[in-house]
Design a protein around this motif. Structure first.
Motif, PDB file in Angstrom:
ATOM      1  N   TYR A   1      -2.323 -19.591 -37.723  1.00  0.00           N
ATOM      2  CA  TYR A   1      -2.761 -18.199 -37.694  1.00  0.00           C
ATOM      3  C   TYR A   1      -4.261 -18.071 -37.869  1.00  0.00           C
ATOM      4  O   TYR A   1      -4.786 -16.969 -37.924  1.00  0.00           O
ATOM      5  N   GLY A   2      -4.980 -19.149 -37.975  1.00  0.00           N
ATOM      6  CA  GLY A   2      -6.425 -19.087 -38.179  1.00  0.00           C
ATOM      7  C   GLY A   2      -6.781 -18.935 -39.652  1.00  0.00           C
ATOM      8  O   GLY A   2      -5.944 -19.124 -40.533  1.00  0.00           O
ATOM      9  N   LEU A   3      -8.015 -18.596 -39.895  1.00  0.00           N
ATOM     10  CA  LEU A   3      -8.496 -18.468 -41.274  1.00  0.00           C
ATOM     11  C   LEU A   3      -8.092 -17.135 -41.883  1.00  0.00           C
ATOM     12  O   LEU A   3      -7.980 -16.128 -41.189  1.00  0.00           O
ATOM     13  N   ARG A   4      -7.939 -17.133 -43.191  1.00  0.00           N
ATOM     14  CA  ARG A   4      -7.577 -15.903 -43.907  1.00  0.00           C
ATOM     15  C   ARG A   4      -8.771 -14.951 -43.945  1.00  0.00           C
ATOM     16  O   ARG A   4      -9.918 -15.364 -43.911  1.00  0.00           O
ATOM     17  N   SER A   5      -8.471 -13.682 -44.055  1.00  0.00           N
ATOM     18  CA  SER A   5      -9.494 -12.647 -44.157  1.00  0.00           C
ATOM     19  C   SER A   5      -9.182 -11.755 -45.352  1.00  0.00           C
ATOM     20  O   SER A   5      -8.025 -11.537 -45.692  1.00  0.00           O
TER      21      SER A   5
ATOM     22  N   TYR B   1      -4.337 -12.703 -41.767  1.00  0.00           N
ATOM     23  CA  TYR B   1      -4.611 -13.535 -40.592  1.00  0.00           C
ATOM     24  C   TYR B   1      -4.823 -12.600 -39.404  1.00  0.00           C
ATOM     25  O   TYR B   1      -3.876 -12.255 -38.697  1.00  0.00           O
ATOM     26  N   PRO B   2      -6.063 -12.177 -39.170  1.00  0.00           N
ATOM     27  CA  PRO B   2      -6.323 -11.125 -38.187  1.00  0.00           C
ATOM     28  C   PRO B   2      -5.876 -11.416 -36.763  1.00  0.00           C
ATOM     29  O   PRO B   2      -5.589 -10.496 -36.018  1.00  0.00           O
ATOM     30  N   TYR B   3      -5.785 -12.666 -36.351  1.00  0.00           N
ATOM     31  CA  TYR B   3      -5.381 -12.946 -34.975  1.00  0.00           C
ATOM     32  C   TYR B   3      -3.874 -13.155 -34.847  1.00  0.00           C
ATOM     33  O   TYR B   3      -3.377 -13.483 -33.778  1.00  0.00           O
ATOM     34  N   TYR B   4      -3.165 -12.955 -35.912  1.00  0.00           N
ATOM     35  CA  TYR B   4      -1.707 -13.066 -35.915  1.00  0.00           C
ATOM     36  C   TYR B   4      -1.089 -11.874 -35.189  1.00  0.00           C
ATOM     37  O   TYR B   4      -1.505 -10.736 -35.384  1.00  0.00           O
TER      38      TYR B   4
ATOM     39  N   GLN C   1      -6.240  -8.318 -30.090  1.00  0.00           N
ATOM     40  CA  GLN C   1      -5.701  -8.648 -28.774  1.00  0.00           C
ATOM     41  C   GLN C   1      -6.517  -7.971 -27.675  1.00  0.00           C
ATOM     42  O   GLN C   1      -6.710  -8.555 -26.611  1.00  0.00           O
ATOM     43  N   GLU C   2      -7.004  -6.751 -27.927  1.00  0.00           N
ATOM     44  CA  GLU C   2      -7.894  -6.094 -26.966  1.00  0.00           C
ATOM     45  C   GLU C   2      -9.152  -6.933 -26.760  1.00  0.00           C
ATOM     46  O   GLU C   2      -9.592  -7.140 -25.625  1.00  0.00           O
ATOM     47  N   LEU C   3      -9.728  -7.391 -27.850  1.00  0.00           N
ATOM     48  CA  LEU C   3     -10.934  -8.215 -27.786  1.00  0.00           C
ATOM     49  C   LEU C   3     -10.681  -9.484 -26.967  1.00  0.00           C
ATOM     50  O   LEU C   3     -11.467  -9.842 -26.083  1.00  0.00           O
ATOM     51  N   LEU C   4      -9.604 -10.174 -27.251  1.00  0.00           N
ATOM     52  CA  LEU C   4      -9.282 -11.397 -26.513  1.00  0.00           C
ATOM     53  C   LEU C   4      -9.013 -11.105 -25.036  1.00  0.00           C
ATOM     54  O   LEU C   4      -9.401 -11.884 -24.158  1.00  0.00           O
TER      55      LEU C   4
END
Length: 195
Positions: free
Chosen positions: A68-72, A41-44, A8-11
């Motif tokens: 949630y985007g791609l899995r990591s 899901y890192p952007y979750y 969230q900081e990055l975004l």
């Protein structure tokens, strides 16, 4: 920013860099990445999901599921470091200086908990699970950041102190003053180095 993680900081940096045009950015983080991030899901973000589900359940039953985007498969510490590097490069491109600080954790090896803090962290099973996540994050990140000049580890800045945490994550005024002094000293050292 309540429970913000490094994604969230990055975004937020991407969203606001042109409008704010800062000279200097500080990240004081690590704990939320260790405990609250869903690294499948890192952007979750749990609170974002709650808002969306509240909307869907109360207003529009025909909305598509939240993606949630791609899995990591990476560990929280690896993703935190990667996000700090992304932020550093974005800010460097915009000629903005950056320091990232790993915040103090109540389970830091150098910190001695007082009776109330020990009672607090042993009160609930959920807290004990979080402490294990914190311990794993802290123990394994230290060796990975030694050569990264803009990441400063102040997780042990409470060495020799006790009774600084008001809960598992937040500190009293004395703790905040210690943190502020460490951050201030790093900023002064950096500007003197750059001068």
């Amino acid at each position: 920013m309540a429970r913000y993680n490094s994604y969230q900081e990055l975004l937020k940096i991407l969203r606001n860099i042109n409008g704010i045009q800062p000279d200097f950015v500080i990240s004081f983080s690590g704990l939320n990445d260790a405990v609250y991030s869903n690294y499948n899901y890192p952007y979750y973000a749990p609170h974002t999901q709650a808002i969306y589900e509240g909307f869907v359940n109360n207003i529009d039953k025909y909305c598509l599921p939240l993606s949630y985007g791609l899995r990591s498969s990476k560990e929280p510490r690896e993703l935190w470091i990667k996000n700090m590097k992304y932020i550093f490069e974005i800010l460097k491109f915009n000629q903005v200086d950056f320091l990232a600080f790993i915040q103090p954790f109540i389970i830091s090896e150098e910190y001695e908990m007082d009776y109330e803090e020990k009672y607090l962290i042993n009160a609930e099973t959920e807290i004990l699970k979080c402490l294990e996540l914190e311990r794993d994050f802290l123990c394994n990140i230290k060796s990975q950041i030694n050569d990264i000049e803009f990441i400063k580890d102040i997780s042990d800045c409470f060495k020799g102190k006790k009774g600084l945490f008001r809960d598992q994550y937040h500190v009293y005024e004395e703790g905040n003053a210690i943190i502020a002094e460490h951050i201030y000293n790093e900023i002064i050292a950096r500007f003197n180095y750059c001068a």
